[in-house]
Scaffold this motif. Structure first.
Motif, PDB file in Angstrom:
ATOM      1  N   PRO A  30       0.457  -3.484  17.163  1.00 16.85           N
ATOM      2  CA  PRO A  30      -0.043  -3.955  15.868  1.00 16.85           C
ATOM      3  C   PRO A  30       0.780  -5.107  15.324  1.00 16.85           C
ATOM      4  O   PRO A  30       1.971  -5.240  15.598  1.00 16.85           O
ATOM      5  N   VAL A  32       2.434  -6.257  12.091  1.00 19.77           N
ATOM      6  CA  VAL A  32       2.879  -5.536  10.894  1.00 19.77           C
ATOM      7  C   VAL A  32       3.610  -6.485   9.956  1.00 19.77           C
ATOM      8  O   VAL A  32       4.647  -7.062  10.320  1.00 19.77           O
ATOM      9  N   ILE A  34       6.068  -6.638   7.242  1.00 22.82           N
ATOM     10  CA  ILE A  34       7.099  -5.668   6.871  1.00 22.82           C
ATOM     11  C   ILE A  34       8.055  -6.264   5.846  1.00 22.82           C
ATOM     12  O   ILE A  34       8.525  -7.398   5.986  1.00 22.82           O
ATOM     13  N   PRO A  64       5.953  -3.547  18.170  1.00 24.96           N
ATOM     14  CA  PRO A  64       4.941  -4.161  17.311  1.00 24.96           C
ATOM     15  C   PRO A  64       5.307  -5.610  17.038  1.00 24.96           C
ATOM     16  O   PRO A  64       6.465  -6.018  17.186  1.00 24.96           O
ATOM     17  N   LEU A 121      -1.468  -4.434   9.318  1.00 25.29           N
ATOM     18  CA  LEU A 121      -0.891  -3.352   8.527  1.00 25.29           C
ATOM     19  C   LEU A 121       0.259  -3.909   7.707  1.00 25.29           C
ATOM     20  O   LEU A 121       0.969  -4.816   8.152  1.00 25.29           O
ATOM     21  N   HIS A 123       3.830  -2.690   5.895  1.00 26.91           N
ATOM     22  CA  HIS A 123       4.820  -1.622   5.765  1.00 26.91           C
ATOM     23  C   HIS A 123       5.740  -1.956   4.599  1.00 26.91           C
ATOM     24  O   HIS A 123       6.555  -2.872   4.683  1.00 26.91           O
ATOM     25  N   SER A 137      -1.926   0.239   4.620  1.00 26.95           N
ATOM     26  CA  SER A 137      -0.489   0.155   4.379  1.00 26.95           C
ATOM     27  C   SER A 137       0.192   1.463   4.765  1.00 26.95           C
ATOM     28  O   SER A 137      -0.418   2.529   4.783  1.00 26.95           O
ATOM     29  N   VAL A 138       1.480   1.326   5.083  1.00 25.48           N
ATOM     30  CA  VAL A 138       2.386   2.451   5.295  1.00 25.48           C
ATOM     31  C   VAL A 138       3.527   2.275   4.309  1.00 25.48           C
ATOM     32  O   VAL A 138       4.061   1.172   4.160  1.00 25.48           O
ATOM     33  N   THR A 395       8.346   5.504  13.911  1.00 24.40           N
ATOM     34  CA  THR A 395       7.708   4.546  13.013  1.00 24.40           C
ATOM     35  C   THR A 395       6.572   3.806  13.712  1.00 24.40           C
ATOM     36  O   THR A 395       5.498   3.610  13.132  1.00 24.40           O
ATOM     37  N   ALA A 396       6.801   3.398  14.955  1.00 23.21           N
ATOM     38  CA  ALA A 396       5.747   2.716  15.707  1.00 23.21           C
ATOM     39  C   ALA A 396       4.534   3.633  15.894  1.00 23.21           C
ATOM     40  O   ALA A 396       3.380   3.174  15.848  1.00 23.21           O
ATOM     41  N   TYR A 399       2.579   3.554  12.732  1.00 25.79           N
ATOM     42  CA  TYR A 399       1.782   2.323  12.645  1.00 25.79           C
ATOM     43  C   TYR A 399       0.464   2.493  13.403  1.00 25.79           C
ATOM     44  O   TYR A 399      -0.619   2.183  12.893  1.00 25.79           O
ATOM     45  N   GLN A 400       0.554   2.958  14.636  1.00 28.22           N
ATOM     46  CA  GLN A 400      -0.641   3.097  15.445  1.00 28.22           C
ATOM     47  C   GLN A 400      -1.603   4.117  14.840  1.00 28.22           C
ATOM     48  O   GLN A 400      -2.826   3.908  14.827  1.00 28.22           O
TER      49      GLN A 400
END
Length: 408
Positions: A30, A32, A34, A64, A121, A123, A137-138, A395-396, A399-400
Motif C-alpha cells: 500500500p 501510506v 504517514i 509499504p 491510506l 496513518h 485511515s488508521v 502495523t503492515a 494497513y493491508q
C-alpha cells in the motif's frame, strides 16, 4: 462484521496475544501517507515510536510505500538524518494550529484530505487527523491519560484530545493500540468499537539494548555526571510518572542506610514544578537530575544501573521497562495499566500509590542477590517478545487489512 472476525466474549477480535492479525486478503504494497511530525519535532516516547516504526517498516521484505507528511516547526536535535532524507510534504501549520484545524474539520465535517499526500491510506501516528472524506485511515492511540488521568494534562490538551480522539477513532477503519490495557480503556472510556482495535506492541532495538557492556558506557555516564551505584528513573518529568512518591520511597531507603544515588533522567514535561521544588529542598546530593539523555547513551545508563524504577500511574506501553529488561537491568514498576503486560514475571510490580511497597521492592532488588539475579536473567528473555521488527510487521498487516475492508 465479517464472520471470520467473530469477537470474543469481551468484544475484542481473538487476535494472537500482542500481535495484529495478518490481512485477510493479499493486496499490493500500500501507499501510506504517514504523519512523521513527532519524529521530527519531539524527543520523547512518540518520537521514538515514529522513528523506530518507520525505520522497521522500510526494512521489511515487502515494505509499504511511505509518503511522509509533517507539521512545520523546528527539527529536534536527535532526528536521524535518514528520516530527514526521506522527503516529506510539509504542512503550513505548526503542531498546535494543525491540532485546532484538524479538530475543526472533525466537528464541522469539512474534509481536508487534499492537504495530505495522495495515498491508499492515511496513518495518523499521533491520533491527530482531519476529516478525510471517503479515504481510509488508521489511527494510533498510545494512551488515553487525557481521560483516565486528566490531572496529567494541561487544560488545553484535555480539551483537544477529549474531542479529537473519539471522533478520529470512530471514523478510522482500524485503530492501533500498543497494549491490551489501552484497548480496554479506549473502549470503556471513549466508546471505541473493540472490533476495530488491533494490539500492536511497541518494541526495542535488539542490536543496541543488550546486557553486553559497550566500550563507551563509562564515557556516557560521565557526560551526565553519573557515578555508580545508582537507581535509574527514565522518562519525562510530569505528574503521571509518579515522581513525588518515588522520591518519598527513596527517602525511606536513605533512612535505612542506602548509599545508592537516584538518577532522574528525562526532559521536563508539563506540571514538573512540584518535582523541582522537592529536589531543591535536598542537600545531600543523593538525587541527580540528569536532564534529557541522548538516544545513543540510553543503553549505557540502563546497563550500569542497579535497577530501573518506573512507578508510573498509567502507561500505554512503557518503553523504558522493556529497554531496561533487554539490558539485563532489574526493574521495579507499577502493577497498573499496560506495565504488567510488558514486564510479565521479569520485574517486580507494586501498586504505584503505595510508597512503602515501592520502597520494599527497591530494597529487595538492591539487597537480595537471588531476586536481582533472577530479574537479570529473565529480563532479556521477556524482552525478546517485543521488537520493532514485530511492530512493523503487525502495523503492515493492519494497513493491508484496513484497505481490504473497503473491498468487501
Amino acid at each position: 462484521m465479517d464472520p471470520r472476525r467473530k469477537p470474543g466474549r469481551d468484544g475484542f477480535p481473538p487476535d494472537a496475544p500482542g500481535r495484529a492479525l495478518l490481512a485477510l486478503r493479499t493486496v499490493k504494497p500500500p501507499r501510506v501517507a504517514i504523519d512523521v511530525s513527532a519524529g521530527l519535532h519531539e524527543g520523547a516516547g512518540n518520537a521514538r515510536y515514529v522513528r523506530e516504526l518507520i525505520h522497521a517498516l522500510l526494512a521489511l521484505p515487502e515494505p509499504p510505500v511511505l509518503l511522509p507528511y509533517a507539521t512545520a516547526g523546528p527539527i529536534d536535535i536527535e532526528t536521524p538524518s535518514w528520516l530527514l532524507g526521506l522527503g516529506r510534504k510539509e504542512l503550513r501549520w505548526r503542531d498546535r494550529a494543525w491540532r485546532a484545524l484538524s479538530l475543526s474539520s472533525q466537528i464541522t465535517g469539512i474534509p481536508l484530505r487534499k492537504l495530505l499526500p495522495e495515498a491508499d491510506l492515511v496513518h495518523a501516528t499521533n491520533s491527530i487527523v482531519p476529516r478525510l472524506g471517503g479515504s481510509p485511515s488508521v489511527i494510533t492511540v498510545q494512551d488515553i491519560t487525557f481521560v483516565s488521568h486528566p490531572e496529567a494534562h494541561s487544560r488545553l490538551s484535555r480539551f483537544h484530545l477529549r474531542r479529537m480522539v473519539p471522533r478520529a477513532c470512530r471514523r478510522a477503519r482500524l485503530v492501533i493500540v500498543p497494549s491490551r490495557a489501552t484497548a480496554e480503556e479506549l473502549a470503556r472510556r471513549c466508546g471505541v468499537d473493540p472490533s476495530k482495535m488491533r494490539v500492536v506492541p511497541d518494541g526495542y532495538d535488539a542490536a543496541r539494548f543488550t546486557p553486553r557492556p559497550g566500550q563507551d558506557d563509562a564515557a556516557a555516564l560521565a557526560r551526565y555526571g553519573i557515578r555508580a551505584p545508582y537507581l535509574l528513573f527514565l522518562g519525562t518529568l510530569e505528574p503521571r510518572k509518579n515522581l513525588l512518591r518515588l522520591l518519598d520511597a527513596f527517602a525511606l531507603l536513605r533512612e535505612q542506610g542506602l548509599r545508592h544515588r537516584l538518577v532522574l533522567a528525562g526532559g521536563l514535561g508539563w506540571g514538573y514544578q512540584p518535582v523541582l521544588d522537592r529536589l531543591a529542598t535536598g542537600e545531600d546530593g543523593s538525587v541527580l537530575r540528569a536532564g534529557r539523555v541522548a538516544d545513543r547513551d540510553l543503553p549505557a545508563l540502563y546497563r550500569r544501573a542497579a535497577a530501573l524504577v518506573y512507578p508510573s500511574l498509567f502507561e500505554g506501553f512503557g518503553l523504558p521497562v522493556l529497554e531496561a529488561m533487554a539490558c539485563g537491568t532489574p526493574v521495579v514498576t507499577s502493577n497498573t495499566s499496560s506495565l504488567p503486560e510488558v514486564a510479565g514475571n521479569a520485574a517486580l510490580t507494586v501498586p504505584p500509590e503505595d510508597v512503602p511497597a515501592l520502597a520494599e521492592a527497591m530494597h529487595a532488588v538492591l539487597t537480595d542477590e537471588g531476586v536481582a539475579r533472577r530479574l537479570r536473567a529473565e529480563g532479556p528473555v521477556r524482552a525478546m517478545r517485543f521488537t520493532w521488527r514485530e511492530t512493523a510487521r503487525g502495523t503492515a498487516a493492519v494497513y493491508q487489512e484496513a484497505i481490504s475492508l473497503g473491498t468487501r
